[in-house]
Each structure stands twice: as structure tokens, then as C-alpha cells.
Design a protein around this motif. Sequence first.
Motif, mmCIF file in Angstrom:
data_model
loop_
_atom_site.group_PDB
_atom_site.id
_atom_site.type_symbol
_atom_site.label_atom_id
_atom_site.label_comp_id
_atom_site.label_asym_id
_atom_site.label_seq_id
_atom_site.Cartn_x
_atom_site.Cartn_y
_atom_site.Cartn_z
ATOM 1 N N THR A 190 -7.639 -2.703 4.863
ATOM 2 C CA THR A 190 -8.632 -2.811 3.790
ATOM 3 C C THR A 190 -8.185 -3.821 2.745
ATOM 4 N N ASP B 177 -8.909 5.258 -1.769
ATOM 5 C CA ASP B 177 -8.574 3.892 -1.381
ATOM 6 C C ASP B 177 -9.829 3.023 -1.300
ATOM 7 N N SER B 178 -10.896 3.544 -0.684
ATOM 8 C CA SER B 178 -12.128 2.761 -0.540
ATOM 9 C C SER B 178 -12.749 2.463 -1.896
ATOM 10 N N HIS C 275 -10.691 -0.282 -3.809
ATOM 11 C CA HIS C 275 -10.911 -1.656 -3.374
ATOM 12 C C HIS C 275 -12.278 -2.185 -3.800
ATOM 13 N N GLU D 178 0.827 -1.211 0.000
ATOM 14 C CA GLU D 178 0.000 0.000 0.000
ATOM 15 C C GLU D 178 0.861 1.260 0.000
ATOM 16 N N SER E 261 2.063 2.356 -3.471
ATOM 17 C CA SER E 261 1.111 2.921 -4.428
ATOM 18 C C SER E 261 1.403 4.407 -4.638
ATOM 19 N N ASN F 52 -1.133 6.712 -2.851
ATOM 20 C CA ASN F 52 -0.987 6.693 -1.397
ATOM 21 C C ASN F 52 0.265 7.434 -0.953
ATOM 22 N N TRP G 16 -5.099 1.405 5.030
ATOM 23 C CA TRP G 16 -4.920 0.856 3.683
ATOM 24 C C TRP G 16 -4.586 -0.631 3.734
ATOM 25 N N LEU H 83 -3.189 6.183 8.380
ATOM 26 C CA LEU H 83 -3.594 5.924 7.003
ATOM 27 C C LEU H 83 -2.981 4.630 6.470
#
Length: 509
Positions: free
Chosen positions: A378, A175-176, A179, A58, A61, A64, A375, A371
Motif C-alpha cells: 500500500t 492502515d487504509s 494512506h 511499515e 510504525s 502496526n 502495508w 499484514l
Amino acid sequence: MPQPSIWSLLPFFLVIPLALLTRQVLPGLVAGLLVGAYMMRPTPVGGLEAAMQYLLQELASPDNLRLLVFLYGFGSFVGLVRVTGGVSGFARWMNKKVRTVRGAFGLTWLSSAATFMAPDFRIITVGPVMKKVFERLKVPASKVAFIIDATSTPLIALVPIGTAFVGYMVGLINDSAGHQGLQVPAYRLLLQSLPFNFFSILMLLYALFRSFVQGKPESDVENGEDCPPGIRTPFRTSPQVAYLEDLCSQPEGAEPKASGASSEHEADSDFPDPVEIVAETSTPRAIHLTIPLVLLVGFTFLLTWLDGAAQSNTLLGALARANAAKAMLLAVFATLLLSLLWYRLRRQPLQRLLFGFLQGGNEMMGVNVLLALVWALTAVSEDLGFIAYTRNLIGAAVPPLWVAPALFLVGCLISYVIGSTFGAWAILMPLAFSLASGTETPLPLVAGAVFASGSFGGFASPLSDNTVAMATVMKLPLMKYARRKLKASLIVIVVSTALYAWVGWMLSR
């Protein structure tokens, strides 16, 4: 890859009870990540390796990583304006401009234009000054504290540019949505969610009523002067608050006192703020805040517009279609470079500037850790089948009418108990997007409900750092002041819940 089952809910739902139990978000996130990782690789070392792999994956990314760097840079910006005397200079300037109660409340609201970057920043900047002003005008300290609080978290949660909140909110949405396999511009979705942050909007309307319409204020039975020494709040007055109070009472032109050991820096006091201790040695200059702030807002608008101009001919269209995270990062670092140069031309010592830059950025590392854990949690929950299972389980059973009200009420409970706006958002946003996908509830509505619930906790919880800081600044008993805010907030919560149900009903027709 495990098949979706009820066990896929375990890592994510460990977070909420542990957060409620410990009143901290990080232990729950760590526990959830470790449990999920060991479910993926059930060996003593394999679970740890999996947890580290998800974290590194994560963090690697680009989106991110861009957000983490933005938050660090934003913290550095705030650190610079503090150590150079910009905050204390702005405080002294405000103290000269007020003559009437209406004017004092007007200036309290207008001051948000220069202190909207973060709630604590606004409270520490405006609170001590307005306390002195309203004491002279014989307005109860509890009412003043309420208005400043209402124009902190609720207001800043609605500001779509130039705040740490914006970067954090965009990151959570991105991020949400990622996914869930949704290709939606995160910043555009944030803009669409703002009208659905009913709690913040209604609280601001209520605060306007309290400021300018309500008649003679109630007697201030909560004023800390009526309390025995030592029990006004559970914390002793912080160095930055004491400094700003002393600053406002100094004759104009007097030099600020030098930093050093004092009763406020004793071992049993609250941890001193190193940035504010250094700021005590700087001459207050309001221009050291206003110039960098104008640069930050100007660069953010300009670079966001330039990034989206190729996709739209209108200003609003360009802002909505731009890569806001990229533009905000560039704006922060352009502002930092020009501000550092400008401060040097203003004869600010380089050592002071580097200290403010690094210390201010380091203060955002707690948010960055939060954070990164969100991530990773999730990602591991997705691999366990959390998204597919919740969509199948809830999608056919829960009508869209009830998704937003339920998320809002659950989020209010969580944010009040843990006292963390960011923490509540981190816990609920992935779940909200999963429920929205399974029930076809509009994403702006559920995102607005999550943001509203976190705003409530940051505003009303007695564990919120905003509540503690304001009670300390205004010398009010913490729990009495928190109960007063909760009493007003409950009315707003009821109305907000009804609005979420009504909007859900209208959209489902």
C-alpha cells in the motif's frame, strides 16, 4: 516522485491475478511489492533496497507493531488453552448436556460464546463433539456441519471484541485510512461497518431458520460413511480431530491416550498439529478454557472502557472513542500473565505452558507476514500515485450507488477462488478506501462490503481451511459439502448485492 499515471495501478493489480492463479495471497503480494519497488528505483539492487525500506518503514510504525504483537499474543492465548486440556474438556462437557435435537442445535449456537475467538478453533472444538451428539439423535451430518460453519466465520466476523479477526480488521482499516489521509478512529469505523456486513448477517438468519424452523431434515446422501475409504476428503483425518473423536467416546474419567507414533502421524498424512499432540497428554478440564476466556473478555471490555472514559460519559461512547488496539493488546497480555500463574497453581508443567505459549504465537506469524506485505504494498502504491490516479479516474465516473455492490461481488470472487478471508480483505481494503474517497461513498458501507465478501470465501470456498476442516471432522466428501454451502450462499449473495445497491441509492439521494 513519479507522476500519477495508469502505471501506478500495476503493483496493486498484480496481486489479484497472481492470487487467482496460485490460489495463494502471499506470492501476489511479494510480486506486487517488488514491481512497485523497482518502479521507484529501477536498478538491480535499488529495487530490493526499496522493497526492504518499505517493509521496515511499515513495521516501525507504532500502530502496526502493536497489532503484530497483539496477534502473536492472541495466538499464545489459544495455544495455552489447548495444551492444558481446556478445549478437550469443554468438548466433553458439551457432550453430556444434550437430550433433544432442538437442544443440540441450541447448544451448538450457545457454544459460540466460548469458541468465538477464531473459526478453526471453533470447528475443531465443537465439530467432533456435536458429530457424536447428532449421530445419536439421527440428524444428518451435512446439516450439522453447515450450522457449525455458519456460526464460525460469519458469526466471528460480527463479534467486535476478543477475536483475532478484530485485531486484523482494525489494522487494515487503520492502515487504509492512514494512506488516504483520513483521521478516523479505526475501531469506531469497524463498529459502524458491522451492520453493513450483509452476507454474515443474512447467513446467520438462514442458519437460524435451518436450525429451529425448517421441518424434517433432508436425507444425508453426503454422509462420508457411504463413500469408499480414502476419498472422503483430499486429506487424511488430522491428529487433533481423531483425538477429539476418541476423547468423546472414552468412558468418563478415563485418561487420554498418550501421544506417539500412530497411523495418523505417518509421513503421508496431513501435517500433524504439534500443539494438539502435546494436548493429548493433558487431562481434559473445561475450566482451563472458561477461566482464561472470562479474563480475556473482561479485561478487553474494562481496559477499552477505561481508555475512552475520559472522552465520553456513556459506556458505548467510551468504547467507540477508545484506542481499541492499545486496549486489546493490554488485555491479551494481562490475560496471559494471570493465566500462566493460574495454570501453575493448577499444577500444569512449566515446559508445557511455555511450549503452548510459543507454538500458539508462532501459528500467527503467517498472518503477521501477510499484514506486513499489505502495508508495504500500500505504501509503495501510494508513492507511485495509485490513490490520486484512481480518485481522478473513477471518482467522476462511478456513482456511489455501484461502489459497494461492485466491491462485494469482486471480493466474493477473489475470496472464493483463493479460499482466504484475511487474504481477500488484505487485497480489497486499500482499493475500497481509495474508491470511497474518490466517489464520496460512506466508509462504513464499503468496509462492510469488503468484510462481507471475505466472510463468504472463508465460509463457502472448497479451498478454505474451514471447509476442509469441517469436511474432515464430519467425514463428508469435500466438494459435495462445498457445493451445498455454495448453493445456499448464492441466494444470500444476491440479496446482499441488492441491499448494497439499495443502501447506496438511499445514501446518494
